[in-house]
Design a protein around this motif. Structure first.
Motif, PDB file in Angstrom:
ATOM      1  N   LEU A   1      23.950  26.938 -26.963  1.00 43.23           N
ATOM      2  CA  LEU A   1      23.306  28.092 -27.577  1.00 43.23           C
ATOM      3  C   LEU A   1      24.454  28.775 -28.576  1.00 43.23           C
ATOM      4  CD1 LEU A   1      20.393  29.348 -25.533  1.00 43.23           C
ATOM      5  CD2 LEU A   1      20.058  28.562 -27.997  1.00 43.23           C
ATOM      6  N   VAL A   2      25.729  28.813 -27.742  1.00 38.86           N
ATOM      7  CA  VAL A   2      26.655  29.511 -28.324  1.00 38.86           C
ATOM      8  C   VAL A   2      27.512  28.482 -29.346  1.00 38.86           C
ATOM      9  CG1 VAL A   2      29.077  30.532 -27.784  1.00 38.86           C
ATOM     10  CG2 VAL A   2      27.252  31.177 -26.054  1.00 38.86           C
ATOM     11  N   TYR A   3      27.435  27.356 -28.943  1.00 39.14           N
ATOM     12  CA  TYR A   3      28.166  26.174 -29.963  1.00 39.14           C
ATOM     13  C   TYR A   3      27.537  26.518 -31.267  1.00 39.14           C
ATOM     14  CZ  TYR A   3      30.196  22.219 -31.531  1.00 39.14           C
ATOM     15  OH  TYR A   3      30.878  21.021 -32.561  1.00 39.14           O
ATOM     16  N   MET A   4      25.968  26.574 -31.328  1.00 43.10           N
ATOM     17  CA  MET A   4      25.211  26.386 -32.456  1.00 43.10           C
ATOM     18  C   MET A   4      24.973  28.031 -32.846  1.00 43.10           C
ATOM     19  SD  MET A   4      24.946  23.466 -33.038  1.00 43.10           S
ATOM     20  CE  MET A   4      23.933  23.649 -34.371  1.00 43.10           C
ATOM     21  N   GLY A   5      25.636  28.913 -32.430  1.00 46.18           N
ATOM     22  CA  GLY A   5      25.488  30.267 -33.002  1.00 46.18           C
ATOM     23  C   GLY A   5      24.054  30.892 -32.799  1.00 46.18           C
ATOM     24  N   LYS A   6      23.353  30.355 -31.570  1.00 46.39           N
ATOM     25  CA  LYS A   6      22.228  31.161 -31.592  1.00 46.39           C
ATOM     26  C   LYS A   6      22.345  31.973 -30.437  1.00 46.39           C
ATOM     27  CE  LYS A   6      18.893  27.852 -31.976  1.00 46.39           C
ATOM     28  NZ  LYS A   6      18.119  28.015 -32.853  1.00 46.39           N
ATOM     29  N   LEU A   7      23.340  32.193 -29.669  1.00 41.98           N
ATOM     30  CA  LEU A   7      23.568  33.090 -28.769  1.00 41.98           C
ATOM     31  C   LEU A   7      25.158  33.783 -28.976  1.00 41.98           C
ATOM     32  CD1 LEU A   7      22.900  34.666 -26.028  1.00 41.98           C
ATOM     33  CD2 LEU A   7      24.111  32.655 -24.625  1.00 41.98           C
ATOM     34  N   ALA A   8      25.069  35.116 -29.091  1.00 43.04           N
ATOM     35  CA  ALA A   8      26.315  35.592 -29.203  1.00 43.04           C
ATOM     36  C   ALA A   8      27.195  35.337 -28.109  1.00 43.04           C
ATOM     37  CB  ALA A   8      26.308  37.108 -29.654  1.00 43.04           C
ATOM     38  N   LEU A   9      28.772  35.104 -28.432  1.00 38.83           N
ATOM     39  CA  LEU A   9      29.740  34.609 -27.241  1.00 38.83           C
ATOM     40  C   LEU A   9      29.820  35.890 -26.531  1.00 38.83           C
ATOM     41  CD1 LEU A   9      31.823  33.121 -26.162  1.00 38.83           C
ATOM     42  CD2 LEU A   9      33.533  34.150 -27.708  1.00 38.83           C
ATOM     43  N   GLY A  10      29.766  37.163 -27.047  1.00 39.73           N
ATOM     44  CA  GLY A  10      29.749  38.211 -26.165  1.00 39.73           C
ATOM     45  C   GLY A  10      28.687  38.554 -25.185  1.00 39.73           C
ATOM     46  N   ASP A  11      27.556  38.092 -25.724  1.00 38.25           N
ATOM     47  CA  ASP A  11      26.054  38.506 -24.803  1.00 38.25           C
ATOM     48  C   ASP A  11      26.435  37.289 -23.531  1.00 38.25           C
ATOM     49  OD1 ASP A  11      23.982  39.125 -27.325  1.00 38.25           O
ATOM     50  OD2 ASP A  11      25.391  40.115 -26.527  1.00 38.25           O
ATOM     51  N   ALA A  12      26.970  36.008 -23.880  1.00 43.73           N
ATOM     52  CA  ALA A  12      26.924  35.011 -22.853  1.00 43.73           C
ATOM     53  C   ALA A  12      28.035  35.415 -21.903  1.00 43.73           C
ATOM     54  CB  ALA A  12      27.380  33.619 -23.603  1.00 43.73           C
ATOM     55  N   LEU A  13      29.315  35.855 -22.525  1.00 45.33           N
ATOM     56  CA  LEU A  13      30.231  36.398 -21.536  1.00 45.33           C
ATOM     57  C   LEU A  13      29.810  37.278 -20.352  1.00 45.33           C
ATOM     58  CD1 LEU A  13      33.376  36.056 -23.783  1.00 45.33           C
ATOM     59  CD2 LEU A  13      32.628  34.164 -22.223  1.00 45.33           C
ATOM     60  N   ALA A  14      28.949  38.130 -20.973  1.00 44.32           N
ATOM     61  CA  ALA A  14      28.451  39.294 -20.146  1.00 44.32           C
ATOM     62  C   ALA A  14      27.741  39.072 -18.945  1.00 44.32           C
ATOM     63  CB  ALA A  14      28.061  40.528 -21.078  1.00 44.32           C
ATOM     64  N   VAL A  15      26.743  37.704 -19.258  1.00 47.59           N
ATOM     65  CA  VAL A  15      25.881  37.419 -18.282  1.00 47.59           C
ATOM     66  C   VAL A  15      26.512  37.452 -16.801  1.00 47.59           C
ATOM     67  CG1 VAL A  15      24.314  35.561 -17.539  1.00 47.59           C
ATOM     68  CG2 VAL A  15      24.459  36.310 -19.860  1.00 47.59           C
ATOM     69  N   ARG A  16      25.688  37.897 -15.768  1.00 43.98           N
ATOM     70  CA  ARG A  16      26.095  38.140 -14.643  1.00 43.98           C
ATOM     71  C   ARG A  16      25.110  37.120 -13.604  1.00 43.98           C
ATOM     72  NH1 ARG A  16      30.371  41.423 -13.567  1.00 43.98           N
ATOM     73  NH2 ARG A  16      30.852  42.787 -15.402  1.00 43.98           N
ATOM     74  N   ASP A  17      25.921  36.650 -12.547  1.00 46.44           N
ATOM     75  CA  ASP A  17      24.977  35.905 -11.584  1.00 46.44           C
ATOM     76  C   ASP A  17      24.383  36.700 -10.483  1.00 46.44           C
ATOM     77  OD1 ASP A  17      27.764  34.383  -9.611  1.00 46.44           O
ATOM     78  OD2 ASP A  17      27.295  36.539  -9.595  1.00 46.44           O
ATOM     79  N   ALA A  18      23.880  36.288  -9.478  1.00 40.32           N
ATOM     80  CA  ALA A  18      23.339  37.036  -8.500  1.00 40.32           C
ATOM     81  C   ALA A  18      24.280  37.738  -7.649  1.00 40.32           C
ATOM     82  CB  ALA A  18      22.611  36.179  -7.552  1.00 40.32           C
ATOM     83  N   ASP A  19      25.532  37.581  -7.710  1.00 33.94           N
ATOM     84  CA  ASP A  19      26.600  38.116  -6.772  1.00 33.94           C
ATOM     85  C   ASP A  19      27.282  39.209  -7.774  1.00 33.94           C
ATOM     86  OD1 ASP A  19      27.022  35.044  -5.147  1.00 33.94           O
ATOM     87  OD2 ASP A  19      26.137  36.573  -4.446  1.00 33.94           O
TER      88      ASP A  19
END
Ligand code: HGY
Ligand code: MN
Ligand code: MN
Length: 417
Positions: A140-158
């Motif tokens: 999604l980031v490679y194809m420009g359908k998800l902003a890099l910043g939004d992807a980098l900010a995602v957090r896991d359960a911890d």
């Protein structure tokens, strides 16, 4: 021109990669951006380097190896998939598509064949979405359908973020995102469902991927004594969650067709035998090949959880994680897959993919196609996931046949639909 894959070599590479993150029962656990995922990445990059590929890594950690063609200016033919797995992964999900791509490059190197177009093999970060939502995050980031910043900010359960893990593992590359568009994208993958196995077909020519909706609910009630609190006075978050989970089964059954619904993740607290639960986190995965049906399912699901939470006098918050419409693949590529199967005397059938794949993220911008090989018993996301060796090798051979066709066909290409 024809070439033959070295079946034993690709089967061995699957076993070798499968030793990294190996778990009991013969499966593998390489959740995205864990040490095991890192080790798997290093092994594939080692193989790419042995083949002399030009390797680029982008800012979300996607890795693409490039085998230069005669005209490096031409957009490349890209094959790819993923090497991250679910917690109960098999050896083939994703890995097959990447390792088959490397096998094809090995055949070109051995034959000293330099196609007109460059050939690329990629693996994309966090396709599974099990640890960090959404799935197909890297593509999604490679194809420009998800902003890099939004992807980098995602957090896991911890509470650990994608950015922190990429930094920790040294996986932040300097290749720009969105990435370089390929001429076309091909993914070999196991079906992960029962159709090919049941029908005795060796090959699936995938014409579309069904729509996917992932949501997370956070339910807040009130902890209370299990013995002293009358049922009428409870604000039981656990009961609300269990009612919602069984309600998902009912709404999916009511909608019928190929609609599926899964409550795959649930955490409950304080998780003690004698305390009424006061908080729950749960996910719901709804999928359908029919867009309107998936939308109807989402409407029914919202009514379901809001009604139940009101009845149980608990609060509820909904977070949307994934909303992907059904995607159609390039018809010319579907036909090429069918023809290639026919030429190899393999039974092939057109089909929808029930699972999400990186190829679907490319499909809206470039001609994309998928070849499926059978999953024995339709089992996947399970350590016993397996495919007959002959089917694995046949799938690799088909991919080679098609890439050879596309590589030698200079300018003509599957026209964008
Ligand atoms: O969830 C899926 O469909 C894929 O395995 N990521
Ligand atoms: Mn997969
Ligand atoms: Mn998967």
């Amino acid at each position: 021109m024809s070439m033959e894959v070295n079946g034993q070599r690709v089967l061995t590479s699957i076993q070798t990669l499968g030793k990294i993150g190996a778990i009991d029962g013969g499966g593998v656990c390489r959740l995205a951006l864990t040490d095991a995922d890192f080790e798997g990445r290093q092994k594939v990059i080692e193989w790419m380097k042995e083949l002399g590929l030009e390797i680029r890594v982008d800012s979300i950690g996607n890795v693409v190896g490039r085998y230069l063609g005669c005209d490096p200016e031409l957009p490349a033919i890209m094959m790819g998939s993923h090497i991250d797995t679910v917690r109960t992964g098999g050896l083939l999900d994703g890995n097959l598509g990447v390792l088959a791509g490397l096998e094809i490059v090995r055949c070109f190197v051995e034959a000293d064949f330099r196609p007109e177009r460059s050939i690329e093999v990629g693996f994309f970060t966090n396709e599974e979405g099990s640890r960090f939502s959404p799935d197909m995050m890297g593509s999604l980031v490679y194809m420009g359908k998800l902003a890099l910043g939004d992807a980098l900010a995602v957090r896991d359960a911890d509470g650990i973020s994608v950015a922190e893990e990429l930094e920790r593992l040294g996986l932040v590359g300097d290749a720009a995102v969105p990435g370089v568009l390929p001429h076309c994208f091909l993914e070999l993958h196991i079906e992960q469902g029962p159709v090919l196995d049941k029908e005795g077909c060796a090959v699936g020519a995938v014409h579309s991927v069904q729509g996917i909706s992932w949501q997370k609910l956070r339910i807040a009630g009130q902890s209370n004594h299990a013995g002293t609190t009358p049922m009428s006075m409870r604000r039981d978050a656990g009961l609300a969650a269990f009612r919602i989970a069984s309600g998902v089964r009912e709404l999916v059954t009511q909608l019928g067709g190929d609609m599926v619904g899964t409550v795959g993740h649930i955490t409950l607290g304080p998780n003690l035998i004698n305390v009424v639960p006061n908080h729950v986190e749960m996910t719901v995965d709804l999928r359908s090949p029919v867009s309107s049906q998936l939308q109807e399912a989402e409407v029914l699901f919202e009514a379901l959880f809001r009604t139940i939470c009101a009845e149980e006098n608990v609060e509820v918050e909904r977070e949307r994680l994934v909303q992907l419409d059904p995607v159609e693949f390039d018809l010319e590529l579907v036909e090429r897959i069918e023809m290639a199967a026919k030429n190899r005397g393999l039974r092939c059938r057109r089909m929808v993919s029930g699972a999400g794949h990186d190829a679907q993220i490319f499909a809206e911008a470039v001609p994309a196609g998928m070849i499926f090989v059978p999953s024995i018993g339709g089992i996947s996301h399970n350590v016993t996931e397996s495919t007959a060796d002959a089917d694995v090798v046949a799938g690799c051979q088909l991919l080679l046949d098609i890439v050879l066709e596309l590589a030698s066909v200079s300018s003509a290409s599957p026209d964008k639909k």
